[in-house]
Motif scaffolding. Structure first.
Motif, PDB file in Angstrom:
ATOM      1  N   ALA A  61      13.836  27.281  29.996  1.00  0.00           N
ATOM      2  CA  ALA A  61      12.739  27.705  30.871  1.00  0.00           C
ATOM      3  C   ALA A  61      11.439  27.613  30.077  1.00  0.00           C
ATOM      4  N   HIS A  62      10.362  27.245  30.756  1.00  0.00           N
ATOM      5  CA  HIS A  62       9.037  27.177  30.128  1.00  0.00           C
ATOM      6  C   HIS A  62       8.034  27.203  31.274  1.00  0.00           C
ATOM      7  N   SER A  63       6.846  26.646  31.112  1.00  0.00           N
ATOM      8  CA  SER A  63       5.864  26.714  32.178  1.00  0.00           C
ATOM      9  C   SER A  63       5.583  25.339  32.772  1.00  0.00           C
ATOM     10  N   GLY A  78      11.607  23.371  20.730  1.00  0.00           N
ATOM     11  CA  GLY A  78      10.501  23.016  21.615  1.00  0.00           C
ATOM     12  C   GLY A  78       9.905  24.302  22.163  1.00  0.00           C
ATOM     13  N   ASP A  79       9.182  24.217  23.282  1.00  0.00           N
ATOM     14  CA  ASP A  79       8.607  25.412  23.904  1.00  0.00           C
ATOM     15  C   ASP A  79       9.640  25.982  24.859  1.00  0.00           C
ATOM     16  N   TRP A  80       9.894  27.268  24.758  1.00  0.00           N
ATOM     17  CA  TRP A  80      10.970  27.845  25.573  1.00  0.00           C
ATOM     18  C   TRP A  80      10.690  29.307  25.854  1.00  0.00           C
ATOM     19  N   THR A 138       9.910  16.547  24.190  1.00  0.00           N
ATOM     20  CA  THR A 138      10.583  17.745  24.701  1.00  0.00           C
ATOM     21  C   THR A 138      10.099  18.100  26.101  1.00  0.00           C
ATOM     22  N   HIS A 139       8.798  17.894  26.376  1.00  0.00           N
ATOM     23  CA  HIS A 139       8.256  18.185  27.707  1.00  0.00           C
ATOM     24  C   HIS A 139       6.855  17.607  27.825  1.00  0.00           C
ATOM     25  N   ALA A 140       6.287  17.725  29.029  1.00  0.00           N
ATOM     26  CA  ALA A 140       5.062  16.975  29.340  1.00  0.00           C
ATOM     27  C   ALA A 140       3.772  17.780  29.190  1.00  0.00           C
ATOM     28  N   HIS A 141       3.770  18.810  28.354  1.00  0.00           N
ATOM     29  CA  HIS A 141       2.495  19.480  28.088  1.00  0.00           C
ATOM     30  C   HIS A 141       1.649  18.627  27.151  1.00  0.00           C
ATOM     31  N   GLU A 142       0.335  18.728  27.318  1.00  0.00           N
ATOM     32  CA  GLU A 142      -0.565  17.888  26.516  1.00  0.00           C
ATOM     33  C   GLU A 142      -0.386  18.123  25.008  1.00  0.00           C
ATOM     34  N   ASP A 143      -0.047  19.339  24.620  1.00  0.00           N
ATOM     35  CA  ASP A 143       0.105  19.585  23.174  1.00  0.00           C
ATOM     36  C   ASP A 143       1.401  18.976  22.632  1.00  0.00           C
ATOM     37  N   HIS A 144       2.186  18.352  23.538  1.00  0.00           N
ATOM     38  CA  HIS A 144       3.426  17.684  23.096  1.00  0.00           C
ATOM     39  C   HIS A 144       3.446  16.190  23.421  1.00  0.00           C
ATOM     40  N   PHE A 145       2.692  15.781  24.442  1.00  0.00           N
ATOM     41  CA  PHE A 145       2.749  14.347  24.762  1.00  0.00           C
ATOM     42  C   PHE A 145       1.364  13.709  24.994  1.00  0.00           C
TER      43      PHE A 145
HETATM   44 ZN   LIG Z   1       4.647  23.658  26.459  1.00  0.00          ZN
END
Ligand SMILES: [Zn+2]
Ligand SMILES: [Zn+2]
Length: 556
Positions: free
Chosen positions: A145-147, A167-169, A77-84
């Motif tokens: 939108a996210h960070s 995902g995170d939004w 879903t996105h490139a944050h460490e808690d996801h990838f």
């Molecule tokens: Zn995130």
């Protein structure tokens, strides 16, 4: 109940439910016995002081390894460490195709390049808003939108119904860069019918709405403009919009930007390559920092979470080779302290304040906003999508419970509270937990991945509290040869009366051996066991704590 042979659609979280971090979700479709799976995200969690020597925690992917043949892919879903963050370590066990948007793919590649020995991971790049088919799953990205740039919700269409995996939004009409949440597509999903929403619970305990990135940018501009001397800003390196806001603020204040810290350098480079820094001025090298006048520089630093090896921590301790701060300078924490990191962050803040450096945090100024939706934003989304079922994920128990309660309050027919490893049937029939699959945790320990169930960390934690005593004795046909060796580590040297504890242990070894009946003295295992028990008991009598004890019996 699904009757024999009838296909069902299930959701099973393998990480990220009941905890913050290490997100891994799977969806399955097929019969009770045989399903085709798709995995969403593969993240890490950061270990605290309770896991000595462990850097990262990852989901135990045993289940996916067993089902590898039936796993059609891994969608990020996105490139944050808690996801990838677990991909480079765990992908070799799965070897499934990965799907990601350009920024996420570029960041994964940059990370791979910076880790010697990391595997080449084939990634299929999907455009923003793209749609593709993986076996029985028809997957469409929805920009949210996210960070971090390019965060996506996933619309997962199946023959048994459509799921929105959020995902995170958050909702932010002015996100500075990237696309705002695609309200139109989400409303259309609601019109077409959404079976279930599996969603972010992080801020489900907070009322109202998050301020916009734009508001943070204004506040940063003011704080950088009004600073009398040097300014250092620390934030999550991956928050490209924030980095851009700092760069813009620096330009307004006629200051040069210096990037400090490897993670930040990597992101800046990827942001330039992927177009997210188009129009942003060139930055100066870190070597230039010392030559720039104090009112002409902004240092953008890693270390907002108090990481001891990151830039800000080294600067605060005056150990950074190029970057120093002094009395009258200003440090802005454009971040929130992740629970567990409070002490480390506090240490840095106190160190800076002691040196006369002004520290600004989100407690007093609008220098940070969360990337997750508060209740007002969740109400909007649920109004658009109108899901029949809500499954709260991405949160600790309290967040999940509040999320479920909110969903019920909003009139959503079913809110299913589940845990890692639960298999939730979404269709057909009422949603319910119907099964469990193996779940757990792996630890990254140095270069190795160890099972959280293994004794390694438990032993290490015990060692930290009680030390170890090591005994070696040589035995020839039931007779002691020479003096036994006793070494102690992490045990007080003397007892309350000043007597040497190692010497007391040595006497215990000898007397224990001599009291053993002759035949037992010839059995090395029996000797070791008796000596171990006696030494631990003796030391406990003097110290009040039982050490670990290793006994080596050498037979000649
Ligand atoms: Zn995130
Ligand atoms: Zn997350």
């Amino acid at each position: 109940m699904a009757s024999q042979g009838q296909d069902e659609l299930v959701f099973a979280p393998l990480g990220g439910v009941g905890e913050i971090g290490m997100n891994l979700s799977v969806y399955g479709i097929g019969s009770e016995r045989k399903k085709t799976w798709v995995a969403i995200d593969l993240g890490v969690a950061f270990a605290g002081d309770d896991l000595p020597g462990i850097d990262l925690i990852m989901p135990d992917i045993r289940f996916l390894v067993e089902e590898r043949r039936n796993l059609v892919g891994l969608v990020l879903t996105h490139a944050h460490e808690d996801h990838f963050g677990a991909i480079l370590d765990l992908w070799p066990r799965l070897r499934v195709p990965i799907y990601a948007t350009p920024f996420t793919a570029a960041l994964l590649e940059a990370k791979r390049a910076s880790e010697p020995g990391a595997p080449e991971v084939p990634v299929t790049v999907v455009p923003l808003g793209g749609r593709f088919t993986l076996g029985p799953f028809d997957i469409e990205l929805v920009s949210v939108a996210h960070s971090i740039p390019e965060s996506n919700s996933l619309i997962i269409r199946t023959k048994l119904g459509t799921v929105l995996h959020t995902g995170d939004w958050k909702l932010d009409p002015t996100p500075i860069l990237g696309l705002p949440t695609d309200e139109k597509k989400l409303r259309a999903l609601g019109e077409a019918g959404c079976l279930a929403l599996v969603g972010d619970s992080t801020n489900a305990v907070r009322d109202g709405r998050s301020p916009s990135e734009q508001d943070v940018a204004k506040s940063l501009t003011e704080l950088i403009r009004s600073a009398p001397r040097r300014v250092a800003v620390t934030t999550f390196a991956s928050n490209v919009a924030r980095l851009r806001a700092v760069a813009d603020a620096a330009r307004v204040a006629e200051r040069e930007v210096v990037v400090v810290g490897r993670a930040m350098e990597r992101i800046v480079q990827v942001a330039r390559e992927t177009g997210y820094f188009d129009g942003v001025q060139d930055f100066r090298s870190v070597e230039a920092y010392g030559y720039l006048p104090p009112d002409k520089v902004v240092a953008m630093c890693t270390g907002s979470q108090g990481e001891p090896r990151a830039a800000l921590s080294r600067i605060a301790e005056d150990e950074h080779p190029e970057v120093t701060l002094s009395r009258g300078d200003r440090v802005i924490f454009s971040s929130r302290t992740i629970p567990g990191n409070e002490k480390a962050v506090g240490r840095i803040i106190n160190g800076l304040v002691r040196q006369g450096i002004e520290v600004i945090t989100d407690r007093t100024h609008l220098v940070h906003v969360s990337g997750h939706p508060r209740r007002g934003e969740m109400e909007d989304l649920y109004g658009w999508v109108k899901p029949g079922i809500v499954v709260p994920v991405h949160g600790e128990a309290l967040h999940l419970a509040e999320h479920a309660a909110l969903a019920r309050k909003l009139g959503i027919a079913q809110a299913v509270e589940c845990r890692n490893g639960d298999v939730v049937r979404l269709a057909p029939g009422r949603a319910e937990i119907i099964d469990e699959v193996p779940e757990g945790r792996f630890y990254k320990d140095g270069r190795l991945i160890v099972d959280a169930e293994s004794r390694t960390v438990a032993d290490r934690r015990r060692l930290a509290y009680v030390g170890v005593v090591s005994v070696a004795l040589a035995v020839d046909d039931g007779v002691l040869i020479g003096d036994p060796e006793v070494d102690v580590i992490g045990i007080p040297e003397v007892n309350a009366d000043g007597a040497n504890i190692a010497a007391i242990a040595l006497e215990t070894v000898v007397s224990t051996f001599e009291q053993l009946p002759r035949p037992r003295r010839r059995d090395p295992d029996a000797v070791a066991e008796s000596v171990k028990r006696a030494v631990r008991a003796t030391i406990a009598a003097h110290w009040g704590k039982k050490p670990l004890c290793l006994v080596h019996v050498l037979t000649v």
